[in-house]
Design a protein around this motif. Sequence first.
Motif, mmCIF file in Angstrom:
data_model
loop_
_atom_site.group_PDB
_atom_site.id
_atom_site.type_symbol
_atom_site.label_atom_id
_atom_site.label_comp_id
_atom_site.label_asym_id
_atom_site.label_seq_id
_atom_site.Cartn_x
_atom_site.Cartn_y
_atom_site.Cartn_z
ATOM 1 N N ASN A 16 0.824 -1.223 0.000
ATOM 2 C CA ASN A 16 0.000 0.000 0.000
ATOM 3 C C ASN A 16 0.852 1.266 0.000
ATOM 4 O O ASN A 16 0.536 2.237 0.692
ATOM 5 C CB ASN A 16 -0.948 0.013 1.207
ATOM 6 N N HIS A 19 -0.843 4.643 -0.579
ATOM 7 C CA HIS A 19 -1.609 5.128 0.578
ATOM 8 C C HIS A 19 -0.668 5.674 1.639
ATOM 9 O O HIS A 19 -0.936 6.728 2.244
ATOM 10 C CB HIS A 19 -2.454 4.005 1.163
ATOM 11 N N VAL A 20 0.438 4.969 1.874
ATOM 12 C CA VAL A 20 1.398 5.420 2.887
ATOM 13 C C VAL A 20 1.941 6.797 2.543
ATOM 14 O O VAL A 20 2.044 7.676 3.416
ATOM 15 C CB VAL A 20 2.546 4.394 3.028
ATOM 16 N N LEU A 23 0.203 9.952 3.661
ATOM 17 C CA LEU A 23 0.297 10.339 5.069
ATOM 18 C C LEU A 23 1.420 11.350 5.313
ATOM 19 O O LEU A 23 1.424 12.037 6.334
ATOM 20 C CB LEU A 23 0.555 9.105 5.940
ATOM 21 N N VAL A 132 1.625 11.364 12.571
ATOM 22 C CA VAL A 132 1.926 9.979 12.193
ATOM 23 C C VAL A 132 3.352 9.607 12.603
ATOM 24 O O VAL A 132 4.292 10.372 12.387
ATOM 25 C CB VAL A 132 1.749 9.784 10.675
ATOM 26 N N ASP A 226 -2.980 4.810 17.414
ATOM 27 C CA ASP A 226 -3.785 3.979 16.514
ATOM 28 C C ASP A 226 -2.907 3.414 15.398
ATOM 29 O O ASP A 226 -2.243 4.171 14.675
ATOM 30 C CB ASP A 226 -4.922 4.799 15.892
ATOM 31 N N ILE A 227 -2.911 2.097 15.246
ATOM 32 C CA ILE A 227 -2.096 1.456 14.209
ATOM 33 C C ILE A 227 -2.779 1.590 12.857
ATOM 34 O O ILE A 227 -3.947 1.226 12.688
ATOM 35 C CB ILE A 227 -1.850 -0.023 14.550
ATOM 36 N N LEU A 228 -2.039 2.120 11.885
ATOM 37 C CA LEU A 228 -2.544 2.294 10.522
ATOM 38 C C LEU A 228 -2.082 1.172 9.597
ATOM 39 O O LEU A 228 -2.823 0.758 8.705
ATOM 40 C CB LEU A 228 -2.079 3.635 9.952
ATOM 41 N N GLN A 229 -0.854 0.704 9.807
ATOM 42 C CA GLN A 229 -0.334 -0.347 8.941
ATOM 43 C C GLN A 229 0.869 -1.011 9.608
ATOM 44 O O GLN A 229 1.634 -0.366 10.335
ATOM 45 C CB GLN A 229 0.088 0.217 7.579
ATOM 46 N N GLY A 240 1.651 4.429 12.863
ATOM 47 C CA GLY A 240 0.528 4.730 13.747
ATOM 48 C C GLY A 240 0.220 6.210 13.776
ATOM 49 O O GLY A 240 1.009 7.057 13.331
ATOM 50 N N LYS A 241 -0.948 6.517 14.303
ATOM 51 C CA LYS A 241 -1.440 7.896 14.348
ATOM 52 C C LYS A 241 -1.736 8.295 15.779
ATOM 53 O O LYS A 241 -2.417 7.574 16.521
ATOM 54 C CB LYS A 241 -2.715 8.002 13.501
ATOM 55 N N LYS A 243 -3.614 9.923 18.633
ATOM 56 C CA LYS A 243 -5.029 10.234 18.783
ATOM 57 C C LYS A 243 -5.234 11.736 18.909
ATOM 58 O O LYS A 243 -4.459 12.439 19.563
ATOM 59 C CB LYS A 243 -5.598 9.529 20.015
#
Length: 245
Positions: A16, A19-20, A23, A132, A226-229, A240-241, A243
């Motif tokens: 991906n 998509h990455v 970010l 991120v 939050d884990i994105l990938q 991760g992102k 919060k």
Amino acid sequence: MLNSILSKLARKRIDNLSHVTTLFANKSGIEIGGPSRIFGDKGFIPLYRIIKELDGCNFADRTIWEGNLEKGKTYHYYSDKSGIQYISDATDLSPVPDSKYAFLLSSNCLEHIANPLKAIAEWYRVLENGGVMLLVLPNKKYCFDHNRSVTPFSHLLLDYQNDVKEDDLTHLDEILKMHDLEMDKPAGNLEQFRERSLKNFENRALHQHVFDLHVLKEIFSYFKIDILQMYEGRDFVIIGKKKED
């Protein structure tokens, strides 16, 4: 032959990728322990060319990876792009204000840190809400750590709670016993490796801990990131992102 094939497969570009890159495109961030070929045009996460600005942080004004460094607008990470070079420990980014950056990058750095959760806490602090964090760490199957066990999260947490300092050599006996010197020619023989390791606070060459995706997930969960990938190949990657409030 099999190892050669596996190694080539492990270097494929991250899943991906398009998509990455969204970010990080046209955003400003900081890299801890860089620059890294991984983020260059030939790397498996080519980000340098699409980001807006990037500052860098290294633990000393001379390292075995980057050579001599100088504070100021000297962080040359891509072509004619330069950012601010900080000289500061990864566990103490006090020169950097809270919430300054939209992203943070770190490649093959966290494993060299004696108190990795203390570092993550600082990295989290300098990210803006929704910022991120992208970490790359070596997969022990492909490096000189392959004989070692993965460090449990409980151990990392205890180090954090006890405020372990970066001169800590708790794992030295294990490392000397398990380190595959055949896969680490610059380390020399066992005695040379031992002498270098005793000076680790100066050179930071030791892999203090061994990680896998499970432990990295626990770290992000602890800090409520939050884990994105996630990705596993020659290296582990977790994105991760932070919060938003």
